[in-house]
Scaffold this motif. Sequence first.
Motif, PDB file in Angstrom:
ATOM      1  N   UNK A  15      14.734  27.729  14.483  1.00  0.00           N
ATOM      2  CA  UNK A  15      14.097  25.806  14.689  1.00  0.00           C
ATOM      3  C   UNK A  15      15.298  25.408  13.304  1.00  0.00           C
ATOM      4  N   UNK A  16      16.507  25.250  13.350  1.00  0.00           N
ATOM      5  CA  UNK A  16      17.459  25.046  12.497  1.00  0.00           C
ATOM      6  C   UNK A  16      18.426  24.224  13.561  1.00  0.00           C
ATOM      7  N   UNK A  17      18.380  25.060  15.158  1.00  0.00           N
ATOM      8  CA  UNK A  17      18.955  24.793  16.280  1.00  0.00           C
ATOM      9  C   UNK A  17      18.136  23.285  16.237  1.00  0.00           C
ATOM     10  N   UNK A  18      16.562  23.461  16.505  1.00  0.00           N
ATOM     11  CA  UNK A  18      16.237  22.353  17.314  1.00  0.00           C
ATOM     12  C   UNK A  18      16.612  21.353  16.664  1.00  0.00           C
ATOM     13  N   UNK A  19      16.309  21.666  14.683  1.00  0.00           N
ATOM     14  CA  UNK A  19      16.875  19.914  14.229  1.00  0.00           C
ATOM     15  C   UNK A  19      17.999  19.240  14.384  1.00  0.00           C
ATOM     16  N   UNK A  20      19.029  20.282  14.560  1.00  0.00           N
ATOM     17  CA  UNK A  20      20.459  19.468  15.061  1.00  0.00           C
ATOM     18  C   UNK A  20      20.800  18.780  16.455  1.00  0.00           C
ATOM     19  N   UNK A  21      19.451  19.338  17.021  1.00  0.00           N
ATOM     20  CA  UNK A  21      19.003  18.167  18.622  1.00  0.00           C
ATOM     21  C   UNK A  21      18.500  17.514  17.671  1.00  0.00           C
ATOM     22  N   UNK A  22      18.015  17.391  17.798  1.00  0.00           N
ATOM     23  CA  UNK A  22      16.860  15.878  17.255  1.00  0.00           C
ATOM     24  C   UNK A  22      17.386  15.294  16.386  1.00  0.00           C
ATOM     25  N   UNK A  23      18.737  15.416  15.702  1.00  0.00           N
ATOM     26  CA  UNK A  23      19.732  14.292  15.099  1.00  0.00           C
ATOM     27  C   UNK A  23      20.691  13.435  16.852  1.00  0.00           C
ATOM     28  N   UNK A  24      20.809  13.972  17.523  1.00  0.00           N
ATOM     29  CA  UNK A  24      21.765  13.914  18.209  1.00  0.00           C
ATOM     30  C   UNK A  24      20.446  11.811  19.250  1.00  0.00           C
ATOM     31  N   UNK A  66      19.051   8.917  13.092  1.00  0.00           N
ATOM     32  CA  UNK A  66      19.903   8.141  12.390  1.00  0.00           C
ATOM     33  C   UNK A  66      20.627   7.798  11.481  1.00  0.00           C
ATOM     34  N   UNK A  67      21.155   9.444  10.727  1.00  0.00           N
ATOM     35  CA  UNK A  67      21.954   9.062  10.222  1.00  0.00           C
ATOM     36  C   UNK A  67      23.263  10.040  10.334  1.00  0.00           C
ATOM     37  N   UNK A  68      23.198   9.986  11.938  1.00  0.00           N
ATOM     38  CA  UNK A  68      24.206  11.358  12.248  1.00  0.00           C
ATOM     39  C   UNK A  68      25.074  10.113  12.889  1.00  0.00           C
ATOM     40  N   UNK A  69      26.810  10.012  12.717  1.00  0.00           N
ATOM     41  CA  UNK A  69      27.484   8.927  13.137  1.00  0.00           C
ATOM     42  C   UNK A  69      28.028   9.548  14.475  1.00  0.00           C
ATOM     43  N   UNK A  70      28.404  10.504  13.976  1.00  0.00           N
ATOM     44  CA  UNK A  70      29.355  11.876  14.865  1.00  0.00           C
ATOM     45  C   UNK A  70      29.402  13.007  15.041  1.00  0.00           C
ATOM     46  N   UNK A  71      30.015  14.065  15.491  1.00  0.00           N
ATOM     47  CA  UNK A  71      29.648  15.072  15.222  1.00  0.00           C
ATOM     48  C   UNK A  71      30.040  15.939  14.229  1.00  0.00           C
ATOM     49  N   UNK A 124      19.139   9.533  17.939  1.00  0.00           N
ATOM     50  CA  UNK A 124      19.398   9.223  17.363  1.00  0.00           C
ATOM     51  C   UNK A 124      20.405   8.336  16.286  1.00  0.00           C
ATOM     52  N   UNK A 125      21.954   8.840  17.501  1.00  0.00           N
ATOM     53  CA  UNK A 125      22.981   7.964  16.373  1.00  0.00           C
ATOM     54  C   UNK A 125      22.843   6.778  15.407  1.00  0.00           C
ATOM     55  N   UNK A 126      23.479   6.896  14.838  1.00  0.00           N
ATOM     56  CA  UNK A 126      24.354   6.043  14.178  1.00  0.00           C
ATOM     57  C   UNK A 126      25.179   4.389  15.271  1.00  0.00           C
ATOM     58  N   UNK A 127      24.801   3.434  15.718  1.00  0.00           N
ATOM     59  CA  UNK A 127      25.753   2.373  16.428  1.00  0.00           C
ATOM     60  C   UNK A 127      26.516   2.085  15.984  1.00  0.00           C
ATOM     61  N   UNK A 128      27.160   1.825  16.937  1.00  0.00           N
ATOM     62  CA  UNK A 128      28.990   1.452  16.550  1.00  0.00           C
ATOM     63  C   UNK A 128      29.196   0.456  15.806  1.00  0.00           C
ATOM     64  N   UNK A 129      28.240  -0.658  15.601  1.00  0.00           N
ATOM     65  CA  UNK A 129      27.691  -2.165  15.213  1.00  0.00           C
ATOM     66  C   UNK A 129      28.288  -1.131  13.773  1.00  0.00           C
ATOM     67  N   UNK A 130      26.780  -0.364  12.752  1.00  0.00           N
ATOM     68  CA  UNK A 130      26.812   0.246  11.293  1.00  0.00           C
ATOM     69  C   UNK A 130      27.681   1.209  11.227  1.00  0.00           C
ATOM     70  N   UNK A 131      28.897   2.090  11.990  1.00  0.00           N
ATOM     71  CA  UNK A 131      30.321   3.028  11.723  1.00  0.00           C
ATOM     72  C   UNK A 131      30.687   2.163  11.238  1.00  0.00           C
ATOM     73  N   UNK A 132      31.332   0.793  12.130  1.00  0.00           N
ATOM     74  CA  UNK A 132      32.170   0.286  12.053  1.00  0.00           C
ATOM     75  C   UNK A 132      31.811  -0.712  10.260  1.00  0.00           C
ATOM     76  N   UNK A 133      30.707  -1.020  10.500  1.00  0.00           N
ATOM     77  CA  UNK A 133      30.227  -1.385   9.136  1.00  0.00           C
ATOM     78  C   UNK A 133      30.356  -0.420   7.548  1.00  0.00           C
ATOM     79  N   UNK A 134      30.307   0.738   7.690  1.00  0.00           N
ATOM     80  CA  UNK A 134      30.025   1.764   6.889  1.00  0.00           C
ATOM     81  C   UNK A 134      31.529   1.741   6.672  1.00  0.00           C
TER      82      UNK A 134
END
Length: 265
Positions: free
Chosen positions: A15-24, A199-204, A26-36
């Motif tokens: 179940x925890x492995x599935x949670x991590x896969x789902x995070x991938x 929508x919360x994951x920026x990168x690895x 909808x990654x944070x956009x490049x625009x939002x990452x730069x803004x953050x």
Amino acid sequence: MENIASSSQRVLSEDEQDKLKKQDQNLVSEFKSVKLEAEAKKNWDLFYKRNDTRFFRDRHWTTREFEELLGIEGKGKKILLEVGCGVGNFLFPLLEENEDLFIYGCDFSPRAVEFVKCDSRFNAERMSVFVSDITKDSLTDFVPEPVDVVSLIFVLSAIHPDKFLQALCSIALVLRPGGVLIFRDYGLYDMAQLRFGRGNKISDNFYVRQDGTRSYFFSVECLKQLVAEAGFDVASCHYVNRRTVNKKEGVDEPRVFVQGKFIRQ
């Protein structure tokens, strides 16, 4: 609550492995990452504006984990630099326990540093605090003497991974040869990492919270490689596994931290 020091990585359930896969998905956009990244200081300053001095508890546990903080390994005056001093939850209890210690403290947030200076326990004869971005500023400009110990506790995770090495190299420059960097931060597969949704994951292993502050989750292998590249020898580096248990609310959750002591070459 249980504490277990372990050199092994936490094993995830299906179940925890599935949670991590789902995070991938909808990654944070490049625009939002730069803004953050551009707004990092503002977001931490707003964090302290909202929470004042109430969010973090005083860290009395640090002297149990790191004997260097009490001067056990040497006598006489010691100089310590706390990187990411916040509102003083680490430095004020430490000064009470060690009379031979002078502390420099820095933080990214001007508001946090001001809270330290306005605290009734602030003593200019035993401490000096300043605002600094350790990924850009030279710490030697603010600290005019070699430092025996640097603490980096739940700080590096808030920095963009591309700037980890730069921050550690800045710390190495202010430490005397043979000086100690003490470290604790979020470990890989900590409960907080698994709680992030799409929508919360920026990168690895790097995520953004709702308030715009960010957090990275370290593996032991990643941290050992980073500190070695920055000019440190590894005295110790391991996972600390804890469980947060609240029987009344049916809570039994894993916490994972990475803790280490690194010696300046």
